[in-house]
Scaffold this motif. Structure first.
Motif, PDB file in Angstrom:
ATOM      1  N   GLU A 185      94.694  46.355  60.191  1.00 55.89           N
ATOM      2  CA  GLU A 185      94.929  47.263  61.511  1.00 55.89           C
ATOM      3  C   GLU A 185      93.756  46.702  62.443  1.00 55.89           C
ATOM      4  O   GLU A 185      92.749  47.441  62.885  1.00 55.89           O
ATOM      5  N   TYR A 186      93.975  45.753  63.138  1.00 57.96           N
ATOM      6  CA  TYR A 186      92.993  45.120  63.868  1.00 57.96           C
ATOM      7  C   TYR A 186      93.621  44.802  65.271  1.00 57.96           C
ATOM      8  O   TYR A 186      94.600  44.465  65.412  1.00 57.96           O
ATOM      9  N   GLU A 187      92.764  44.990  66.440  1.00 61.20           N
ATOM     10  CA  GLU A 187      93.015  44.690  67.736  1.00 61.20           C
ATOM     11  C   GLU A 187      92.296  43.556  68.059  1.00 61.20           C
ATOM     12  O   GLU A 187      91.009  43.348  67.671  1.00 61.20           O
ATOM     13  N   THR A 188      92.859  42.636  68.825  1.00 61.40           N
ATOM     14  CA  THR A 188      92.124  41.541  69.690  1.00 61.40           C
ATOM     15  C   THR A 188      92.217  41.559  70.822  1.00 61.40           C
ATOM     16  O   THR A 188      93.301  42.082  71.231  1.00 61.40           O
ATOM     17  N   HIS A 189      91.254  41.223  71.638  1.00 67.79           N
ATOM     18  CA  HIS A 189      91.453  41.328  73.120  1.00 67.79           C
ATOM     19  C   HIS A 189      90.620  39.979  73.701  1.00 67.79           C
ATOM     20  O   HIS A 189      90.077  39.078  72.825  1.00 67.79           O
ATOM     21  N   GLY A 190      90.990  39.431  74.806  1.00 66.47           N
ATOM     22  CA  GLY A 190      90.631  38.435  75.477  1.00 66.47           C
ATOM     23  C   GLY A 190      89.680  38.419  76.401  1.00 66.47           C
ATOM     24  O   GLY A 190      89.775  39.201  77.446  1.00 66.47           O
ATOM     25  N   TYR A 191      88.681  37.601  76.772  1.00 68.73           N
ATOM     26  CA  TYR A 191      87.609  37.671  77.841  1.00 68.73           C
ATOM     27  C   TYR A 191      86.971  36.600  78.000  1.00 68.73           C
ATOM     28  O   TYR A 191      86.482  35.698  76.940  1.00 68.73           O
ATOM     29  N   ALA A 192      86.440  36.226  79.206  1.00 69.93           N
ATOM     30  CA  ALA A 192      85.903  34.965  79.346  1.00 69.93           C
ATOM     31  C   ALA A 192      84.792  34.646  78.417  1.00 69.93           C
ATOM     32  O   ALA A 192      83.853  35.464  78.207  1.00 69.93           O
ATOM     33  N   GLY A 193      84.434  33.581  77.716  1.00 66.86           N
ATOM     34  CA  GLY A 193      83.730  33.574  76.689  1.00 66.86           C
ATOM     35  C   GLY A 193      82.196  33.406  76.956  1.00 66.86           C
ATOM     36  O   GLY A 193      81.476  33.455  76.035  1.00 66.86           O
ATOM     37  N   PHE A 194      81.701  33.486  78.190  1.00 64.92           N
ATOM     38  CA  PHE A 194      80.251  33.771  78.533  1.00 64.92           C
ATOM     39  C   PHE A 194      80.064  35.291  78.361  1.00 64.92           C
ATOM     40  O   PHE A 194      78.894  35.758  78.448  1.00 64.92           O
ATOM     41  N   PHE A 195      81.243  35.975  78.250  1.00 69.52           N
ATOM     42  CA  PHE A 195      80.961  37.611  78.042  1.00 69.52           C
ATOM     43  C   PHE A 195      80.396  38.304  79.291  1.00 69.52           C
ATOM     44  O   PHE A 195      79.801  39.315  79.160  1.00 69.52           O
ATOM     45  N   GLY A 196      80.678  37.902  80.396  1.00 71.98           N
ATOM     46  CA  GLY A 196      80.338  38.322  81.660  1.00 71.98           C
ATOM     47  C   GLY A 196      78.710  38.381  81.950  1.00 71.98           C
ATOM     48  O   GLY A 196      78.373  39.050  83.038  1.00 71.98           O
ATOM     49  N   VAL A 197      78.113  37.513  81.204  1.00 71.97           N
ATOM     50  CA  VAL A 197      76.574  37.584  81.327  1.00 71.97           C
ATOM     51  C   VAL A 197      76.185  36.138  81.824  1.00 71.97           C
ATOM     52  O   VAL A 197      75.904  35.204  81.117  1.00 71.97           O
ATOM     53  N   PRO A 198      75.859  36.003  83.134  1.00 74.45           N
ATOM     54  CA  PRO A 198      75.424  34.800  83.759  1.00 74.45           C
ATOM     55  C   PRO A 198      73.979  34.561  83.732  1.00 74.45           C
ATOM     56  O   PRO A 198      73.434  34.953  84.113  1.00 74.45           O
ATOM     57  N   MET A 199      73.699  33.657  82.217  1.00 74.92           N
ATOM     58  CA  MET A 199      72.499  33.674  82.019  1.00 74.92           C
ATOM     59  C   MET A 199      72.175  32.089  81.778  1.00 74.92           C
ATOM     60  O   MET A 199      73.108  31.204  81.474  1.00 74.92           O
ATOM     61  N   GLU A 200      71.086  31.728  81.621  1.00 74.92           N
ATOM     62  CA  GLU A 200      70.354  30.381  81.216  1.00 74.92           C
ATOM     63  C   GLU A 200      69.737  30.802  79.817  1.00 74.92           C
ATOM     64  O   GLU A 200      69.047  31.725  79.806  1.00 74.92           O
ATOM     65  N   TYR A 201      70.169  29.850  78.916  1.00 69.00           N
ATOM     66  CA  TYR A 201      69.652  30.409  77.428  1.00 69.00           C
ATOM     67  C   TYR A 201      68.925  29.413  76.525  1.00 69.00           C
ATOM     68  O   TYR A 201      69.206  28.030  77.027  1.00 69.00           O
ATOM     69  N   ARG A 202      67.850  29.650  76.059  1.00 69.38           N
ATOM     70  CA  ARG A 202      67.132  28.794  75.473  1.00 69.38           C
ATOM     71  C   ARG A 202      67.063  29.320  73.839  1.00 69.38           C
ATOM     72  O   ARG A 202      66.434  30.232  73.404  1.00 69.38           O
ATOM     73  N   GLY A 203      67.648  28.417  73.076  1.00 69.89           N
ATOM     74  CA  GLY A 203      67.410  28.797  71.467  1.00 69.89           C
ATOM     75  C   GLY A 203      66.044  28.497  71.096  1.00 69.89           C
ATOM     76  O   GLY A 203      65.198  27.908  71.772  1.00 69.89           O
ATOM     77  N   TYR A 204      65.833  29.005  69.847  1.00 68.42           N
ATOM     78  CA  TYR A 204      64.641  29.080  69.251  1.00 68.42           C
ATOM     79  C   TYR A 204      64.100  27.505  68.787  1.00 68.42           C
ATOM     80  O   TYR A 204      64.904  26.622  68.455  1.00 68.42           O
ATOM     81  N   ALA A 205      63.193  27.043  69.433  1.00 65.69           N
ATOM     82  CA  ALA A 205      62.566  25.574  69.464  1.00 65.69           C
ATOM     83  C   ALA A 205      63.362  24.403  70.056  1.00 65.69           C
ATOM     84  O   ALA A 205      63.372  23.369  69.780  1.00 65.69           O
ATOM     85  N   ALA A 206      64.342  25.080  70.891  1.00 61.41           N
ATOM     86  CA  ALA A 206      65.158  24.003  71.650  1.00 61.41           C
ATOM     87  C   ALA A 206      64.074  23.439  72.564  1.00 61.41           C
ATOM     88  O   ALA A 206      63.303  23.829  73.108  1.00 61.41           O
ATOM     89  N   ASP A 207      64.611  22.109  73.231  1.00 62.51           N
ATOM     90  CA  ASP A 207      63.927  21.305  74.140  1.00 62.51           C
ATOM     91  C   ASP A 207      63.885  21.843  75.470  1.00 62.51           C
ATOM     92  O   ASP A 207      63.156  21.821  76.133  1.00 62.51           O
ATOM     93  N   VAL A 208      65.127  22.096  75.575  1.00 63.09           N
ATOM     94  CA  VAL A 208      65.633  22.880  77.145  1.00 63.09           C
ATOM     95  C   VAL A 208      66.436  23.889  77.089  1.00 63.09           C
ATOM     96  O   VAL A 208      67.105  24.354  75.989  1.00 63.09           O
ATOM     97  N   ALA A 209      66.417  24.583  78.188  1.00 63.37           N
ATOM     98  CA  ALA A 209      67.407  25.871  78.143  1.00 63.37           C
ATOM     99  C   ALA A 209      68.781  25.356  79.033  1.00 63.37           C
ATOM    100  O   ALA A 209      68.763  24.259  79.433  1.00 63.37           O
ATOM    101  N   VAL A 210      69.864  26.017  78.532  1.00 62.08           N
ATOM    102  CA  VAL A 210      70.842  25.502  79.115  1.00 62.08           C
ATOM    103  C   VAL A 210      71.666  26.562  79.694  1.00 62.08           C
ATOM    104  O   VAL A 210      71.519  27.661  79.505  1.00 62.08           O
ATOM    105  N   ASP A 211      72.709  26.091  80.801  1.00 61.02           N
ATOM    106  CA  ASP A 211      73.444  27.129  81.323  1.00 61.02           C
ATOM    107  C   ASP A 211      74.476  27.753  80.470  1.00 61.02           C
ATOM    108  O   ASP A 211      74.773  27.097  79.603  1.00 61.02           O
TER     109      ASP A 211
END
Length: 809
Positions: A319-345
């Motif tokens: 009994e599962y529902e699935t939904h579709g939404y743009a894969g950035f989930f609506g948050v326009p951000m620049e992201y930097r992972g832990y110990a990553a050299d650079v941030a990415v859009d």
């Protein structure tokens, strides 16, 4: 008007024909003819053929194969041919089309323009080293001064650049160089001259245009402009005596293109009619009511076509529902992972990042273990890179490490599945970032950390509430399960320059897991939940939001659930078990599309992911043709063959049409870009694609060459599109969007957005509305905000056209 102003205006006009191309490390699918979207499709492909020589329609052989497979309805084809003025038998018409395209002008007798080729060789040599983004060990001198200035500095030292003409004394300002070379020609020819010079190397000029528009880190450090590029090109042309007078040759393919348009229209209408019929039938069924039980869990996937299969198989397990939404989930951000050299859009290219979000460790012990093992791996990688790149040590390194390398390559070739298992085991020794880190979502008020570059670090409470509310408004949510999963997606491949093209396009060619983690973090905030309830979203107190990531190569869905409370442990265990079952079934389905044994779907997928010699790890978005905007119930019981983007939307919860407006101006535009990239890369891969991966060479961490030089190839490779050399896997159709909403509401959105009506009026994409308020009738958009009932339409405009007031009929 001064001559300088005239030159600048001519450059500005010529530049509009250049389509942006993103670097391959952040591959973003885009329409290669985006500079012509203000023209009708047929006119645009004809002009592109004049400039680049590219074919804008599928070949006669492709149409014949589609007709034979039943992908083109003969009755619809008869209608489109009659509308175009063709009464002959389709097979004879296809023979005529094949004969016409098999005799290109000057096929063997065209003489190569040696002077122009010389200009290209010099330019591409210096463009590659100037535009390099971190892979070159020796870079072009004086890059920080800008391309034109750097070119001036090296021109006198380059033996391939003759000391003649303008080059002998290059002006300091690029506009003066352009002016000096154009001056002998009539002003009426300037735009045409500049267009042809920009079209000579469309890959490089498209990349330059995108870099200028992006204004990113590399552009700031090493600036380049199309004006500076044109100045260098025209100076070289003047020095070597290249003829820059605009060509009067026009590709005469009007009648052939007209015939191809009729076949293409019938093919598209056949697909669209089947999709619209399915949506219409389900719309009527929905009106009869459905289940109102609380789902065991709700899973939100990206609208990406590859999510369709896994969603279908998850729904079949419980009994599962699935939904579709743009894969950035609506948050326009620049992201930097832990110990990553650079941030990415981590948002679509039509948006600018509004926040900087970084991962921060929460577990010191796990972090230390991660850091130790990662440092060892990084050091080893750096040593190997230095040894391989240094001419003085390369042979000695290969001599010493050759046996180890040989065993590694043999394993990756002969038993890649076991290599995948080994890497999985090794990965378990190094904790993933999400296991000991959390994204810093809250706005930072410490002055030292409040901003990163021009972006604020984190978000205010009000911004977090707005992102959560927007997500639920766009999807039309009114109830919540105990578990709500936001599942981003990423691909897993080895030795693949095009790996970013298989990651999330809505995240600018990056994995979508970080975006899922950010929205889950926001929605788990008790203060955010409280305000959501005040806004009418009845979020139960036992609802927990979880992030995850769908591996589109292997169909594994990993849940990032280390902090889920014990009260939900059984729910989580059951969901994980069902995700394994869904994976097995989805992977079997994908394996069969790869001509592999479906019973070994998971193992075959893992083999493809680990095989360094695998040119087709997955099909990506090949096959995409439709975009459905509406409740999941419209498509839940339908196998859409992984060809449709699916965005959740409920018109009844959107009385003002704001959510619909956001979907049509955002995701629909992006899906049209994706669709156009796949379309043109298939119709003419040599011009709009990138050829075979087997003969590609990566350059500068920005793209690939075919062979050892030349233009930057930035479209999709053959292996992403073709089942065989002469058999496309991707069906080259323009996007058909189906929206479940009142037709007046859609008309209102279109009336407010000229860029949307331009795409529709110029036949770059098609739009059909299934109106639940008009007995679930379907209306197809014609032009100028006019609609025609789909029941009166057989693939071509005919019969009475309903105006926007169609709702009154």
């Amino acid at each position: 008007m001064s001559i300088e102003s005239t030159v600048r205006d001519s450059i500005d006009e010529a530049v509009t024909t250049v389509g942006s191309r993103w670097p391959i490390h952040s591959f973003v699918t885009a329409n290669p003819l985006s500079g012509f979207e203000d023209r009708p499709f047929g006119e645009a492909v004809a002009r592109a053929a004049d400039l680049w020589g590219g074919r804008g329609y599928p070949s006669a052989e492709t149409f014949a194969a589609a007709l034979e497979r039943g992908q083109i309805d003969p009755e619809i084809l008869e209608g489109t041919l009659a509308e175009a003025g063709y009464e002959d038998d389709p097979e004879r018409l296809l023979d005529r089309m094949a004969d016409a395209t098999a005799d290109p002008t000057d096929a063997e007798g065209a003489e190569t323009d040696d002077a122009a080729a010389r200009v290209d060789r010099v330019l591409t040599k210096w463009l590659a080293v100037f535009l390099d983004e971190g892979s070159a060990h020796w870079s072009m001198p004086n890059r920080e001064e800008g391309f034109y200035t750097a070119f001036r500095g090296i021109a006198e030292h380059d033996a391939d650049v003759p000391d003649e003409g303008v080059v002998a004394d290059l002006p300091e300002a690029p506009i003066e160089t352009v002016e000096a070379v154009l001056k002998p020609y009539p002003e009426s020819q300037w735009v045409s001259i500049l267009e042809e010079q920009l079209a000579a190397l469309p890959g490089w000029t498209g990349f330059i245009k995108q870099r200028v528009e992006d204004e990113g880190e590399w552009q700031s450090a090493c600036p380049i402009t199309l004006e500076g590029y044109l100045a260098a090109r025209l100076a070289l042309a003047d020095a070597v005596g290249a003829d820059i007078e605009p060509s009067n040759d026009v590709v005469d393919a009007h009648s052939t293109d007209e015939l191809a348009e009729a076949f293409l229209g019938a093919w598209e209408a056949t697909y669209r009619d089947e999709l619209v019929e399915a949506v219409t039938d389900e719309s009527r069924s929905m009106a009869d009511g459905g289940s109102s039980d609380r789902p065991d869990a709700q899973l939100v996937f990206c609208i990406d076509t590859r999510s369709e299969a896994i969603r279908r198989h998850i729904e079949a397990t419980g009994e599962y529902e699935t939904h579709g939404y743009a894969g950035f989930f609506g948050v326009p951000m620049e992201y930097r992972g832990y110990a990553a050299d650079v941030a990415v859009d981590a948002c679509p290219p039509i948006l600018e990042p509004q926040h900087h979000v970084a991962d921060a460790p929460t577990d010191d012990e796990t972090r230390s273990r991660h850091d130790r093992r990662s440092a060892l791996g990084a050091a080893a990688d750096e040593v190997v890179e230095i040894l391989e790149a240094n001419a003085a040590t390369a042979y000695g390194y290969v001599e010493t490490a050759g046996s180890g390398y040989g065993l590694s390559l043999a394993a990756r070739t002969l038993v890649p599945g076991r290599v995948h298992d080994l890497f999985d085991a090794a990965a378990g020794l190094v904790p993933d970032d999400h296991e000991f880190c959390e994204p810093i979502v809250d706005r930072q008020h410490d002055r030292r950390h409040a901003h990163v570059g021009d972006l604020p670090a984190g978000m205010t409470h009000e911004e977090k509430v707005e992102y959560a509310a927007t997500a639920f408004e766009l999807m039309g949510w009114e109830e919540f399960g105990r578990l709500v999963v936001f599942a981003g997606h990423a691909s897993e491949t080895a030795n693949n320059p095009y790996d970013a093209s298989l990651d999330c396009g809505a995240c600018a060619g990056n994995p979508g897991g970080p975006s899922a983690r950010v929205l889950a973090n926001i929605c788990n905030d008790e203060d955010v939940k409280a305000e959501l309830r005040d806004r009418g979203f009845d979020v139960p107190r036992d609802t927990v939001f979880v992030a995850g990531q769908h591996n589109t190569t292997t169909d594994e869905v990993e849940l990032f659930a280390s902090d889920v409370p014990e009260s939900h442990a059984d729910d989580l265990d059951r969901l994980r078990a069902d995700l394994v079952t869904a994976r097995e079934n989805a992977a079997a389905e994908r394996a069969e599309k790869m001509d592999a044994d479906g019973s070994a779907g998971v193992r075959d997928a893992e083999r493809r992911a680990a095989d360094w010699a695998e040119t087709r790890p997955e099909w990506g978005l090949a096959g995409n043709a439709g975009f459905v905007v509406g409740p999941r119930e419209l498509t839940r019981d339908r196998d859409l063959d992984g060809r449709a983007f699916l965005h959740s939307y409920d018109w009844s919860t959107d009385p003002d049409g704001d959510a619909l407006e956001a979907i049509l101006t955002g995701p629909m535009v992006v899906t049209q870009w994706i669709n156009a990239q796949y379309y043109f890369s298939t119709t003419d891969n040599a011009v709009y694609g990138s050829g075979s991966k087997v003969t590609q060479n990566p350059v500068g961490n920005v793209g690939v060459y075919q062979g050892n030089g030349g233009d930057l190839m930035s479209g999709l490779p053959l292996q992403s599109l073709m089942a065989a050399d002469d058999e496309p896997y991707h069906q080259p159709l323009r996007l058909s969007t189906v929206v479940h909403a009142p037709v007046e509401r859609v008309t209102d959105v279109l009336a407010d957005h000229e860029e949307l009506t331009e795409l529709l009026d110029n036949d770059w994409t098609a739009l059909t509305v299934v109106d639940p308020t008009r007995d679930h009738r379907a209306f197809h958009y014609e032009e100028h905000l006019e609609w025609v009932s789909a029941s009166e339409r057989t693939g071509v405009p005919h019969g009475d056209v309903d105006a926007p007031a169609v709702a009154n009929d």
